[in-house]
Write a protein that holds these residues in place. Sequence first.
Motif, mmCIF file in Angstrom:
data_model
loop_
_atom_site.group_PDB
_atom_site.id
_atom_site.type_symbol
_atom_site.label_atom_id
_atom_site.label_comp_id
_atom_site.label_asym_id
_atom_site.label_seq_id
_atom_site.Cartn_x
_atom_site.Cartn_y
_atom_site.Cartn_z
ATOM 1 N N SER A 106 0.836 -1.199 0.000
ATOM 2 C CA SER A 106 0.000 0.000 0.000
ATOM 3 C C SER A 106 0.869 1.246 0.000
ATOM 4 O O SER A 106 0.629 2.205 -0.733
ATOM 5 N N LEU A 110 1.419 4.191 -2.798
ATOM 6 C CA LEU A 110 1.300 5.605 -2.437
ATOM 7 C C LEU A 110 2.539 6.372 -2.897
ATOM 8 O O LEU A 110 2.436 7.441 -3.514
ATOM 9 N N CYS A 114 3.488 9.505 -6.166
ATOM 10 C CA CYS A 114 3.934 10.851 -5.788
ATOM 11 C C CYS A 114 5.134 11.242 -6.625
ATOM 12 O O CYS A 114 6.048 10.446 -6.825
ATOM 13 N N SER A 125 -0.129 13.929 -3.742
ATOM 14 C CA SER A 125 -1.111 12.848 -3.888
ATOM 15 C C SER A 125 -1.145 11.950 -2.662
ATOM 16 O O SER A 125 -2.160 11.342 -2.340
ATOM 17 N N ILE A 126 -0.049 11.883 -1.954
ATOM 18 C CA ILE A 126 -0.015 11.046 -0.759
ATOM 19 C C ILE A 126 -0.951 11.625 0.296
ATOM 20 O O ILE A 126 -1.808 10.918 0.857
ATOM 21 N N ASP A 128 -3.316 13.715 -0.171
ATOM 22 C CA ASP A 128 -4.690 13.665 -0.675
ATOM 23 C C ASP A 128 -5.307 12.296 -0.398
ATOM 24 O O ASP A 128 -6.465 12.204 0.016
ATOM 25 N N THR A 129 -4.543 11.273 -0.627
ATOM 26 C CA THR A 129 -5.067 9.923 -0.419
ATOM 27 C C THR A 129 -5.409 9.690 1.054
ATOM 28 O O THR A 129 -6.450 9.106 1.376
ATOM 29 N N THR A 132 -8.662 11.768 1.997
ATOM 30 C CA THR A 132 -9.946 11.285 1.501
ATOM 31 C C THR A 132 -9.698 10.053 0.654
ATOM 32 O O THR A 132 -9.158 10.167 -0.441
ATOM 33 N N LYS A 133 -10.085 8.947 1.200
ATOM 34 C CA LYS A 133 -9.824 7.749 0.378
ATOM 35 C C LYS A 133 -11.011 7.409 -0.484
ATOM 36 O O LYS A 133 -12.117 7.823 -0.329
ATOM 37 N N ARG B 53 -6.638 6.164 8.803
ATOM 38 C CA ARG B 53 -6.124 5.635 7.534
ATOM 39 C C ARG B 53 -4.613 5.475 7.594
ATOM 40 O O ARG B 53 -4.067 4.459 7.177
#
Lengths: 133, 133
Positions: A106, A110, A114, A125-126, A128-129, A132-133, B53
């Motif tokens: 995972s 991630l 990036c 993007s990390i 962001d993930t 909000t997944k 998360r």
Amino acid sequence: MQRIGELAGACGIKPDTLRFYEKNGLLNPVNRSPKGYRLYSEEDAQQLRFILRAKAMGFSLSDIRELLNIEASRSDWVCADVKGMVEAKVDELQTKIDEMIRLRDSLQTLADACCGGAESAIHCSILDTLETK
Amino acid sequence: MQRIGELAGACGIKPDTLRFYEKNGLLNPVNRSPKGYRLYSEEDAQQLRFILRAKAMGFSLSDIRELLNIEASRSDWVCADVKGMVEAKVDELQTKIDEMIRLRDSLQTLADACCGGAESAIHCSILDTLETK
DNA sequence: ATAAAGCTTGGAGTTGTATCCAAGGTCAAA
DNA sequence: TTTGACCTTGGATACAACTCCAAGCTTTAT
């Protein structure tokens, strides 16, 4: 007969650890000097090496207590008992390994997504993930 | 605004855990009711989901504190910072995985060498190996 | 009106594996 | 003979991440 510091030094552990094992029923030195110093026989040293080897194989101290029980009266047990313990530990390790591989993958996904550059993390993007997944 | 039990229930954790996160600087609910009850906003809930998360991805709470710092002022950081953290965690996991695979294989070898039958453990190869390597 | 459920706080307990500390006794070397 | 290294004990501390408890206040349901 060796004193606690000698045995500990020879095995790469600390005297405290040896006392800790004793307190927890893993290794009881048979003798004491007239003044109360612990004296470890070759058998004690042997048992300590057993403990350290088992530890290096991934057994917990309570597993090791159990192994020592078996070792102390081997004739009361059968191979299946011992093999069962080892296989249970293999399964336990396998479960942990699988879980950690899952986590690693995972995270790798991630990281791969990036850019990893000198750009501001505003659009990372990390993050962001995670947000909000 | 939700009360502590509601938010905890909705996220599958206990109120105590939420208080623990607060005490450890991970999540400070913005509001309190007139009588002193914690009230969590949607943003707080969002942040909690971020925490959970990240935790599920294998980050420790102190890692998460760091991620939250970055998240709180993204513009002060660059992607490389974040990616670096993730990759460090991947490496950390990989090291543990390798070690556990090593242990698992050693144990499997040990188990494979044992008959595992109903024979007395007097000649058990597993115990022999632990006794004298 | 009352009982149950939920909230507050500060603090203690859990698990595993040690590691450290203080106060005091012992032993070997210079 | 004095210094320093080593030993003894009981108890404290460490780490992570909670989890529980007690005493007391508030809210909700009946």
